[in-house]
Design a protein around this motif. Sequence first.
Motif, PDB file in Angstrom:
ATOM      1  N   ARG A 247     -21.312   2.308 -10.184  1.00  0.00           N
ATOM      2  CA  ARG A 247     -21.556   3.500 -10.994  1.00  0.00           C
ATOM      3  C   ARG A 247     -23.059   3.752 -11.029  1.00  0.00           C
ATOM      4  N   LEU A 248     -23.460   4.884 -10.506  1.00  0.00           N
ATOM      5  CA  LEU A 248     -24.880   5.199 -10.337  1.00  0.00           C
ATOM      6  C   LEU A 248     -25.263   6.430 -11.146  1.00  0.00           C
ATOM      7  N   ALA A 249     -26.423   6.381 -11.791  1.00  0.00           N
ATOM      8  CA  ALA A 249     -26.999   7.546 -12.453  1.00  0.00           C
ATOM      9  C   ALA A 249     -28.319   7.862 -11.769  1.00  0.00           C
ATOM     10  N   ALA A 250     -28.654   9.148 -11.672  1.00  0.00           N
ATOM     11  CA  ALA A 250     -29.893   9.537 -11.003  1.00  0.00           C
ATOM     12  C   ALA A 250     -30.383  10.863 -11.543  1.00  0.00           C
ATOM     13  N   PHE A 251     -31.710  11.015 -11.613  1.00  0.00           N
ATOM     14  CA  PHE A 251     -32.277  12.304 -12.010  1.00  0.00           C
ATOM     15  C   PHE A 251     -32.106  13.289 -10.856  1.00  0.00           C
TER      16      PHE A 251
ATOM     17  N   GLU B 161     -31.095  12.774 -16.683  1.00  0.00           N
ATOM     18  CA  GLU B 161     -32.521  12.491 -16.782  1.00  0.00           C
ATOM     19  C   GLU B 161     -32.752  11.041 -17.215  1.00  0.00           C
ATOM     20  N   PRO B 162     -33.953  10.502 -16.958  1.00  0.00           N
ATOM     21  CA  PRO B 162     -34.206   9.068 -17.193  1.00  0.00           C
ATOM     22  C   PRO B 162     -33.856   8.531 -18.579  1.00  0.00           C
ATOM     23  N   PRO B 163     -34.187   9.188 -19.679  1.00  0.00           N
ATOM     24  CA  PRO B 163     -33.844   8.566 -20.973  1.00  0.00           C
ATOM     25  C   PRO B 163     -32.346   8.352 -21.140  1.00  0.00           C
ATOM     26  N   GLU B 164     -31.556   9.350 -20.745  1.00  0.00           N
ATOM     27  CA  GLU B 164     -30.099   9.229 -20.848  1.00  0.00           C
ATOM     28  C   GLU B 164     -29.555   8.209 -19.852  1.00  0.00           C
TER      29      GLU B 164
ATOM     30  N   VAL C 144     -27.177   2.735 -18.786  1.00  0.00           N
ATOM     31  CA  VAL C 144     -27.182   1.378 -18.230  1.00  0.00           C
ATOM     32  C   VAL C 144     -27.070   0.355 -19.356  1.00  0.00           C
ATOM     33  N   LEU C 145     -27.839   0.561 -20.418  1.00  0.00           N
ATOM     34  CA  LEU C 145     -27.783  -0.359 -21.562  1.00  0.00           C
ATOM     35  C   LEU C 145     -26.385  -0.420 -22.167  1.00  0.00           C
ATOM     36  N   ALA C 146     -25.709   0.738 -22.206  1.00  0.00           N
ATOM     37  CA  ALA C 146     -24.372   0.803 -22.802  1.00  0.00           C
ATOM     38  C   ALA C 146     -23.282   0.301 -21.865  1.00  0.00           C
ATOM     39  N   GLY C 147     -23.644  -0.002 -20.624  1.00  0.00           N
ATOM     40  CA  GLY C 147     -22.646  -0.451 -19.668  1.00  0.00           C
ATOM     41  C   GLY C 147     -21.832   0.664 -19.062  1.00  0.00           C
TER      42      GLY C 147
ATOM     43  N   VAL D 108     -23.002   2.814 -16.737  1.00  0.00           N
ATOM     44  CA  VAL D 108     -23.332   2.827 -15.312  1.00  0.00           C
ATOM     45  C   VAL D 108     -23.938   1.478 -14.957  1.00  0.00           C
ATOM     46  N   ASP D 109     -23.937   1.150 -13.666  1.00  0.00           N
ATOM     47  CA  ASP D 109     -24.425  -0.147 -13.210  1.00  0.00           C
ATOM     48  C   ASP D 109     -25.912  -0.130 -12.877  1.00  0.00           C
ATOM     49  N   VAL D 110     -26.365   0.967 -12.303  1.00  0.00           N
ATOM     50  CA  VAL D 110     -27.768   1.083 -11.899  1.00  0.00           C
ATOM     51  C   VAL D 110     -28.179   2.543 -12.042  1.00  0.00           C
ATOM     52  N   ALA D 111     -29.450   2.773 -12.356  1.00  0.00           N
ATOM     53  CA  ALA D 111     -29.925   4.139 -12.541  1.00  0.00           C
ATOM     54  C   ALA D 111     -31.251   4.328 -11.829  1.00  0.00           C
ATOM     55  N   LEU D 112     -31.404   5.483 -11.196  1.00  0.00           N
ATOM     56  CA  LEU D 112     -32.683   5.900 -10.646  1.00  0.00           C
ATOM     57  C   LEU D 112     -33.426   6.655 -11.736  1.00  0.00           C
ATOM     58  N   VAL D 113     -34.633   6.194 -12.051  1.00  0.00           N
ATOM     59  CA  VAL D 113     -35.419   6.795 -13.120  1.00  0.00           C
ATOM     60  C   VAL D 113     -36.857   6.952 -12.659  1.00  0.00           C
ATOM     61  N   PHE D 114     -37.654   7.640 -13.461  1.00  0.00           N
ATOM     62  CA  PHE D 114     -39.075   7.789 -13.142  1.00  0.00           C
ATOM     63  C   PHE D 114     -39.893   7.733 -14.415  1.00  0.00           C
TER      64      PHE D 114
END
Length: 298
Positions: A94-98, A128-131, A136-139, A141-147
Amino acid sequence: MDPRRVLLFRAVARSGSLSAAARDLGTTQSAVSQQLRQLEREVGGPLLVRTTRGTTLTEAGTALLARADVVHSALHHAEEELGALADLRAGTVRLAAFPSAAATLVPPAVRALHRDHAGVQVTLVETEPPEAWAAVLAGEVDVALVFAYDGPPVDDGSLAWVPLHVEPMHLVLPIAGSAPARVGTDWLAEQGWVAGCERCRQHLLACCRAAGFEPRLLHESDDYVVVQNLVAHGLGVTVLPDLALRAFRHPEVDVRRSRAFGERHVGMVHRSGADGVPAIRALMERLQAGVTARRSSS
């Protein structure tokens, strides 16, 4: 009761004798007999009747064997599933990305992962990065692309940070406008501005104030396509990072590198130990490889 003894009992029942079970299990007949007696004490009665021809099941043994077969089957399936995950024949990341990373870095990385390991699936949520950090902290998503601007995100120890690259910021001006060859602070102070997301807007304001002027914010949009169209039509100027301009470059804007607006540090965050999961590690490796290839080709 001890599940290991239950499986040992199953081996005896299915093989027909203690000696055959001992051979199958790689142990001695006396050890099998000792464990079987202990199991019978736990269940409160005999499970097998020993004869000169081997063993026969008691009523209790017949009932327990049915359950033991279910346990054995479940463990076998678990072994197969875990093996598939370890060998990257299965798995989900599960991936998150801006937005600009979702448009540029994610597609080639996921394609490369699917090419090498077709059974691994990647799900993407654009945020966006804060969300993304919170997800990720909440479990969720597994990994997130942030800036983060002008340095990596503040390390509070909650997540692991994996840097990918540092990208420049660019002034984006209308080609049809009257921007001078060398853009100065006075000229920028006279322009209307197009601002992005809250964090991007705060960074823009801080940079303009550090340069000695207050930007006149006329428009706000998180969409870099909308932002560039506004600029192309002479409705303002803006600042965009390199990834946004790689994702989409309007043919009627003038892009100029501007050190006054700093840089963005792009990377991945994940919970401690998540990079040890084969599918997550494989996706992260391909994201890193993609950035390296992009950097060497530019």
